[in-house]
Design a protein around this motif. Structure first.
Motif, PDB file in Angstrom:
ATOM      1  N   ASP A   1       0.845  -1.211   0.000  1.00 64.31           N
ATOM      2  CA  ASP A   1       0.000   0.000   0.000  1.00 64.31           C
ATOM      3  C   ASP A   1       0.866   1.240   0.000  1.00 64.31           C
ATOM      4  OD1 ASP A   1      -2.051   1.798   0.290  1.00 64.31           O
ATOM      5  OD2 ASP A   1      -2.490   1.302   2.363  1.00 64.31           O
TER       6      ASP A   1
ATOM      7  N   GLU B   1      -2.602  10.402  -0.301  1.00 63.97           N
ATOM      8  CA  GLU B   1      -3.752   9.501  -0.191  1.00 63.97           C
ATOM      9  C   GLU B   1      -3.997   9.106   1.255  1.00 63.97           C
ATOM     10  OE1 GLU B   1      -6.437   6.176  -0.168  1.00 63.97           O
ATOM     11  OE2 GLU B   1      -4.413   6.161   0.643  1.00 63.97           O
ATOM     12  N   GLU B   2      -2.934   8.854   1.981  1.00 61.20           N
ATOM     13  CA  GLU B   2      -3.095   8.368   3.357  1.00 61.20           C
ATOM     14  C   GLU B   2      -3.551   9.462   4.318  1.00 61.20           C
ATOM     15  OE1 GLU B   2      -3.354   5.390   3.743  1.00 61.20           O
ATOM     16  OE2 GLU B   2      -1.875   4.219   2.644  1.00 61.20           O
TER      17      GLU B   2
ATOM     18  N   ASP C   1      -4.747  -0.603  -5.801  1.00 63.77           N
ATOM     19  CA  ASP C   1      -4.564  -0.134  -4.425  1.00 63.77           C
ATOM     20  C   ASP C   1      -5.560  -0.845  -3.508  1.00 63.77           C
ATOM     21  OD1 ASP C   1      -3.448   1.387  -2.396  1.00 63.77           O
ATOM     22  OD2 ASP C   1      -4.748   3.115  -2.733  1.00 63.77           O
TER      23      ASP C   1
ATOM     24  N   ARG D   1     -17.206   4.020   8.532  1.00 63.77           N
ATOM     25  CA  ARG D   1     -17.127   3.525   7.152  1.00 63.77           C
ATOM     26  C   ARG D   1     -18.531   3.555   6.594  1.00 63.77           C
ATOM     27  NH1 ARG D   1     -11.762   2.933   5.202  1.00 63.77           N
ATOM     28  NH2 ARG D   1     -10.576   2.795   7.123  1.00 63.77           N
TER      29      ARG D   1
ATOM     30  N   SER E   1     -15.062  -4.266  -1.346  1.00 60.74           N
ATOM     31  CA  SER E   1     -14.069  -4.169  -0.280  1.00 60.74           C
ATOM     32  C   SER E   1     -14.556  -3.230   0.812  1.00 60.74           C
ATOM     33  CB  SER E   1     -12.759  -3.657  -0.864  1.00 60.74           C
ATOM     34  OG  SER E   1     -11.871  -3.330   0.172  1.00 60.74           O
TER      35      SER E   1
ATOM     36  N   SER F   1     -11.364   2.164   1.835  1.00 58.62           N
ATOM     37  CA  SER F   1     -11.827   3.394   1.196  1.00 58.62           C
ATOM     38  C   SER F   1     -10.723   4.019   0.346  1.00 58.62           C
ATOM     39  CB  SER F   1     -12.236   4.423   2.255  1.00 58.62           C
ATOM     40  OG  SER F   1     -13.135   3.857   3.173  1.00 58.62           O
TER      41      SER F   1
ATOM     42  N   HIS G   1      -0.959  -0.971   6.642  1.00 57.92           N
ATOM     43  CA  HIS G   1      -1.151  -0.059   7.796  1.00 57.92           C
ATOM     44  C   HIS G   1      -0.672  -0.684   9.108  1.00 57.92           C
ATOM     45  CE1 HIS G   1      -4.379   2.808   5.889  1.00 57.92           C
ATOM     46  NE2 HIS G   1      -3.562   2.326   4.977  1.00 57.92           N
TER      47      HIS G   1
HETATM   48  N1  BES Z   1      -5.258   1.286  -0.317  1.00 56.46           N
HETATM   49  C1  BES Z   1      -6.007   1.677   0.825  1.00 56.46           C
HETATM   50  C2  BES Z   1      -7.482   1.353   0.718  1.00 56.46           C
HETATM   51  C3  BES Z   1      -7.858  -0.090   0.509  1.00 56.46           C
HETATM   52  C4  BES Z   1      -7.048  -1.146   0.905  1.00 56.46           C
HETATM   53  C5  BES Z   1      -9.061  -0.367  -0.088  1.00 56.46           C
HETATM   54  C6  BES Z   1      -7.430  -2.448   0.690  1.00 56.46           C
HETATM   55  C7  BES Z   1      -9.456  -1.668  -0.287  1.00 56.46           C
HETATM   56  C8  BES Z   1      -8.623  -2.710   0.096  1.00 56.46           C
HETATM   57  C9  BES Z   1      -5.816   3.180   1.046  1.00 56.46           C
HETATM   58  O1  BES Z   1      -4.471   3.544   0.964  1.00 56.46           O
HETATM   59  C10 BES Z   1      -6.285   3.528   2.408  1.00 56.46           C
HETATM   60  O2  BES Z   1      -5.641   3.135   3.349  1.00 56.46           O
HETATM   61  N2  BES Z   1      -7.352   4.296   2.536  1.00 56.46           N
HETATM   62  C11 BES Z   1      -7.779   4.787   3.808  1.00 56.46           C
HETATM   63  C12 BES Z   1      -8.605   6.011   3.670  1.00 56.46           C
HETATM   64  C13 BES Z   1      -7.818   7.277   3.546  1.00 56.46           C
HETATM   65  C14 BES Z   1      -8.739   8.474   3.442  1.00 56.46           C
HETATM   66  C15 BES Z   1      -6.862   7.471   4.691  1.00 56.46           C
HETATM   67  C16 BES Z   1      -8.592   3.745   4.517  1.00 56.46           C
HETATM   68  O3  BES Z   1      -9.300   2.934   3.898  1.00 56.46           O
HETATM   69  O4  BES Z   1      -8.544   3.772   5.748  1.00 56.46           O
END
Ligand code: BES
Ligand code: MN
Ligand code: MN
Length: 464
Positions: free
Chosen positions: A125, A158-159, A185, A333, A401, A404, A432
């Motif tokens: 990621d 993005e994060e 992603d 969520r 999924s 987000s 993460h």
């Molecule tokens: N790549 C992820 C999201 C993701 C991972 C979607 C696995 C589906 C499957 C993205 O980098 C992420 O971590 N998004 C955050 C939201 C963002 C606004 C911080 C999340 O989902 O917490």
């Protein structure tokens, strides 16, 4: 399109080494101490895009971190694929739980990755998944097989909520014009159960603050006589769910998309082993909203979770104190049709109004975004399905999924095109978390599958 396998086999070691070099730069967007590294990563991505075959590359400044843009145009009449990814990563802490330093990648075998996996923050990621697209472009240009035009837009926030990306997209609609957006992603079910992500949850992220007395107090002299903000906060948080684990915020479920029985039974066909799930997490049972399965709870249902909570004394030993303040970070969520700004407002009103006498409660909204669902009969989805069929030998399963990527719904609104979420990570890759990793097999499979998508998508579009 010829199979990329021989090319990948020949250049495999270099592909791995280049990714490792990228993973060594700690591009933590949340922590301003790493600003130089975030920018250095953008420059490294730009240089790699140029080497891989983009005829224009640039670093686009924004109010925040820059966006790396690259393109290769072979014929304006041919379709254009826009690749999106992110070069920033999550903070690596807690550091002491890593088996290797998070920015000093190592390759190790695991049960699910017998061919080895690269352990480093961002490996899955999203640096590893983003870089598959760079190497796929290298393959297609080096072997003279690029069938269409391609644009790359790789962001560095993005994060932390993609704030500058919205700014950039709304100012560059023409530059970003495309026929389909391609993103790696997300994840897939298993290496022998390929799947394509057809939905993402939305997000509303807030921070709450509970203030009691104007200073920390002796818990003997004042205990029992004034409200303790931590006691109050924990009770308020506990009351956000009822005994069925439904969320109690009035209006929270008003717009929630309800799936038909048919859609739910289709979903239930995806392989899922509850015992293995529990074992992998070392829990004795799963938990969640009454009336829904685990796979439904973490994809088609909205949720509310505390991400962090603090206040009072947490140092060594004991200190008898009633704190003046208590805090929590809370995320919700969301699912299709819930509006994230409306939900944020509902939360704020409910939480602030449910404060008991003796404390003041404030809710500060952070970021958020809409959920996303994509149909399985679009040109892009069909092309992806065919591409997987070629490289995995199996038809991929559509799967929603729980994660987000808030910017995806904005892409559709601003750029009017569908997004295809071709993720090659596994849920167990620990994104993460400490010891994040990305399977080498998955990395190379992605590089193999992406050119097939280009081919199938162009064939579908040109065949019309
Ligand atoms: N790549 C992820 C999201 C993701 C991972 C979607 C696995 C589906 C499957 C993205 O980098 C992420 O971590 N998004 C955050 C939201 C963002 C606004 C911080 C999340 O989902 O917490
Ligand atoms: Mn990501
Ligand atoms: Mn992430």
């Amino acid at each position: 399109m010829k199979s990329a396998k021989p090319y990948i086999e020949e250049h495999k070691q270099r592909f791995i080494n280049e990714l490792i070099d990228l993973l060594k730069i700690p591009s933590i967007s949340a922590d301003s101490a790493y600003k130089k590294d975030v920018i250095a990563t953008a420059e490294a991505v730009r240089d790699q895009l140029a080497k891989a075959g983009c005829d224009t590359v640039e670093i686009c400044e924004t109010p925040g971190y820059p966006i790396v843009y690259g393109e290769r145009t072979i014929d304006p009449k041919l379709p254009t694929i826009l690749v999106y990814g992110h070069y920033d990563v999550q903070p690596p802490d807690p550091l002491d739980l890593w088996h290797n330093p998070p920015f000093d990648p190592v390759i190790k075998k695991t049960e699910l990755h017998p061919e080895g996996a690269i352990f480093a923050r961002g490996s899955c990621d999203d640096k590893g998944q983003m870089y598959m697209h760079v190497k796929a472009l290298e393959y297609m240009t080096a072997t003279n097989q690029l069938p269409c035009n391609v644009k790359f837009m790789i962001e560095g926030e993005e994060e932390v909520g993609s704030e500058s990306l919205g700014w950039f997209v709304s100012r560059n609609r023409e530059k970003l014009a495309n026929d389909v957006i391609l993103i790696s992603d997300t994840g897939m079910i298993a290496n022998d159960v390929p799947s394509i992500t057809t939905g993402l949850r939305g997000l509303s992220y807030v921070e709450v603050e509970v203030t009691g007395p104007n200073r920390d107090l002796h818990s003997g002299l004042y205990g029992g006589a004034v409200a303790n903000p931590i006691n109050v906060l924990t009770k308020m948080i506990a009351s956000l769910h009822d005994e069925n684990k439904h969320i109690t915020i009035p209006g929270f479920y008003d717009d929630v998309e309800e799936l038909s029985e048919e859609e739910r039974s289709k979903m239930a066909e995806a392989p899922f082993n509850k015992e293995a799930y529990k074992k992998a997490l070392d829990i004795d049972d799963v938990y969640g909203e009454a009336g829904y399965t685990t796979n439904e709870r973490n994809s088609i249902r909205p949720t509310l979770d505390v991400n962090g909570i603090w206040g009072g004394y947490t140092g060594e030993g004991a200190k008898t104190v009633i704190p003046s303040k208590a805090y929590a970070k809370i995320s919700m969520r969301l699912v299709p049709d819930q509006n994230w700004e409306k939900i944020t407002q509902l939360f704020k009103t409910h939480f602030e109004n449910s404060a008991p006498n003796g404390v003041r409660v404030t809710v500060k909204p952070h970021h958020g975004g809409q959920a996303y669902v994509t149909p399985i009969d679009s040109d892009g989805y069909r092309a992806a399905e065919k591409a997987y069929k070629t490289t995995f030998g199996k038809t991929p399963i559509p799967q929603r999924s729980g994660g987000s990527i808030p910017i995806v719904s904005l892409f559709e609104k601003e750029l009017k095109s569908k997004t295809i979420l071709m993720g090659f990570g596994l849920d167990s890759d620990a994104i993460h978390s400490p010891n994040e990793h990305f399977g080498i097999w998955n990395y190379l499979k992605g590089i193999e599958t992406i050119p097939q998508f280009y081919h199938e998508f162009t064939a579908i579009k040109e065949g019309k």
